[in-house]
Scaffold this active site. Sequence first.
Site, PDB file in Angstrom:
ATOM      1  N   GLU A  80       0.820  -1.205   0.000  1.00 27.53           N
ATOM      2  CA  GLU A  80       0.000   0.000   0.000  1.00 27.53           C
ATOM      3  C   GLU A  80       0.863   1.268   0.000  1.00 27.53           C
ATOM      4  O   GLU A  80       0.521   2.235  -0.667  1.00 27.53           O
ATOM      5  CB  GLU A  80      -0.901  -0.035   1.249  1.00 27.53           C
ATOM      6  CG  GLU A  80      -2.069   0.909   1.235  1.00 27.53           C
ATOM      7  CD  GLU A  80      -3.053   0.677   0.086  1.00 27.53           C
ATOM      8  OE1 GLU A  80      -3.115  -0.466  -0.412  1.00 27.53           O
ATOM      9  OE2 GLU A  80      -3.731   1.635  -0.314  1.00 27.53           O
ATOM     10  N   ASP A  81       1.950   1.241   0.704  1.00 27.44           N
ATOM     11  CA  ASP A  81       2.692   2.484   0.942  1.00 27.44           C
ATOM     12  C   ASP A  81       4.058   2.584   0.271  1.00 27.44           C
ATOM     13  O   ASP A  81       4.769   3.557   0.481  1.00 27.44           O
ATOM     14  CB  ASP A  81       2.876   2.694   2.465  1.00 27.44           C
ATOM     15  CG  ASP A  81       1.547   2.853   3.187  1.00 27.44           C
ATOM     16  OD1 ASP A  81       0.580   3.253   2.531  1.00 27.44           O
ATOM     17  OD2 ASP A  81       1.484   2.569   4.394  1.00 27.44           O
TER      18      ASP A  81
END
Length: 497
Positions: A80-81
Amino acid sequence: MILLKPELKNLLNSIKVPLTLQRRELIIKAYEFTEKAHQGQKRRSGEDYFSHCVATAQILASIGMGSKTIAAGLLHDVPEDTPVTLAEIKKEFGEDIHNLVEGITKLGKIRLKETKEEYLLENLRKMFLAMAADIRVVIIKLADRLHNMRTLEYNPVEKRAKIARETMEIYVPIADRLGIGEIKAELEDLSFKFTDPENYKIVKKLRDDYYKEGEKFNNQAIRELEKEIRNRKIKIAKIYGRAKNLRSLFLKLKKREMDIGRVYDLIAIRIIVPTVSDCYEVLGITHKIYRPMVGRIKDYISLPKPNGYQSIHTTIFGPEGRIMEVQIRTQKMHDEAEFGIASHWIYSENKRRDWKNYFKEKETYSENELLWIRQLREWQNEVVGDNKAFIEGLKIDFFKNRIFAITPRGDVIDLPEDATPVDFAYAIHSEVGDSLTGAKADGKMVTLDYKIKNGQMIEIMTAKEKKVPNRKWLEFVKTSNARAHIRRRLKKNDELI
Ligand code: MN
């Protein structure tokens, strides 16, 4: 010998399953991979982002989770990051860890709608559990949330209460349901602190004052009990004072007109001994030294609580008549109370002999015992010699006949098994259904009779000018809602012609 960083060493040291060379290498690899992926990123607290990943893994290790879960805990925010993709994680760490990380990434996309209605909350909890087909995903999510709650003060004020409320309403009941008392209690107190700061302060001061005053009696009781138990040649695994968590103390105080003198289990002495018969012997010893309070002896070993909790509780008049509670249990009962479902990894990844005996020891389940205990029991035989089957079996299937799909905005649509994009579209709104022209599942085009799988993100394509459903859809839709809408719309259309 390579020198390991102290944080990594700490993590390795807190792992409770036997640390084989293979497991050790997996953790080191996941640690270094994650550290590199998050390089340069910071948290609101100013710390490196990576510290959050390590903290999450550390929590998982402390409750006894296995090495794959801990590795996935390190990796949980990578897709996600960071630019690193799930495909790369699969290539580096294999299918199992990939699936765990993918599950967490998916759960992160669910938007929990703000609501006060109890049944909706219950659905959200169920959905949360169902979306994560593998219970380990839920446990990683709990550890992630726990660390986020520990560092909640670094969030803007207006966000804190909202996150805390969500924690109280969704995560606390899930931790409770899974029997992970340790995480449940901490999450509960942290939420309490941010959702009801005034009462939190009052209760905390009450408890702290009471402790300051009562600590020496408590310690004296521990010393006296310890001496007598050892004299009887019973091995004490652990004896210590435990603090009642603030939120449950608050709830109890409310029932007792805020009179702390009427809360008898505020100070409890916990005694952990090897066997069930030791437990009863220690109970006898305790009552020989200190007079028990009438009607306050609770034998949850013979009669476990509905959630499976086992222990003996007795309220006594301790040194100088001071009222306190004594809780007596075996190590396994203790691990189960603190780590719940997670404790089973300790026994499954450990010695199989223990695991088998574990079930032989417990013959006293109540009718309402948690589903997982019953399931674990049924799988008992499969476990022997095959740990993989055990883990597989832990996949939750209470929601066998329901699936949950998400809209691109993160709303959850609850559907029956084998539901199609047409059902999904009508579940959103009848107009969306009527003007449906195509659908994507997890980004790929699918046919309209496609069977949606649990957890998929479904994107619906519509055309403004199209206002009439296709008669053929009636052949495959699964929900009565979609069927009724299609019929009604077609009928109306026929009348117009
Ligand atoms: Mn996270």
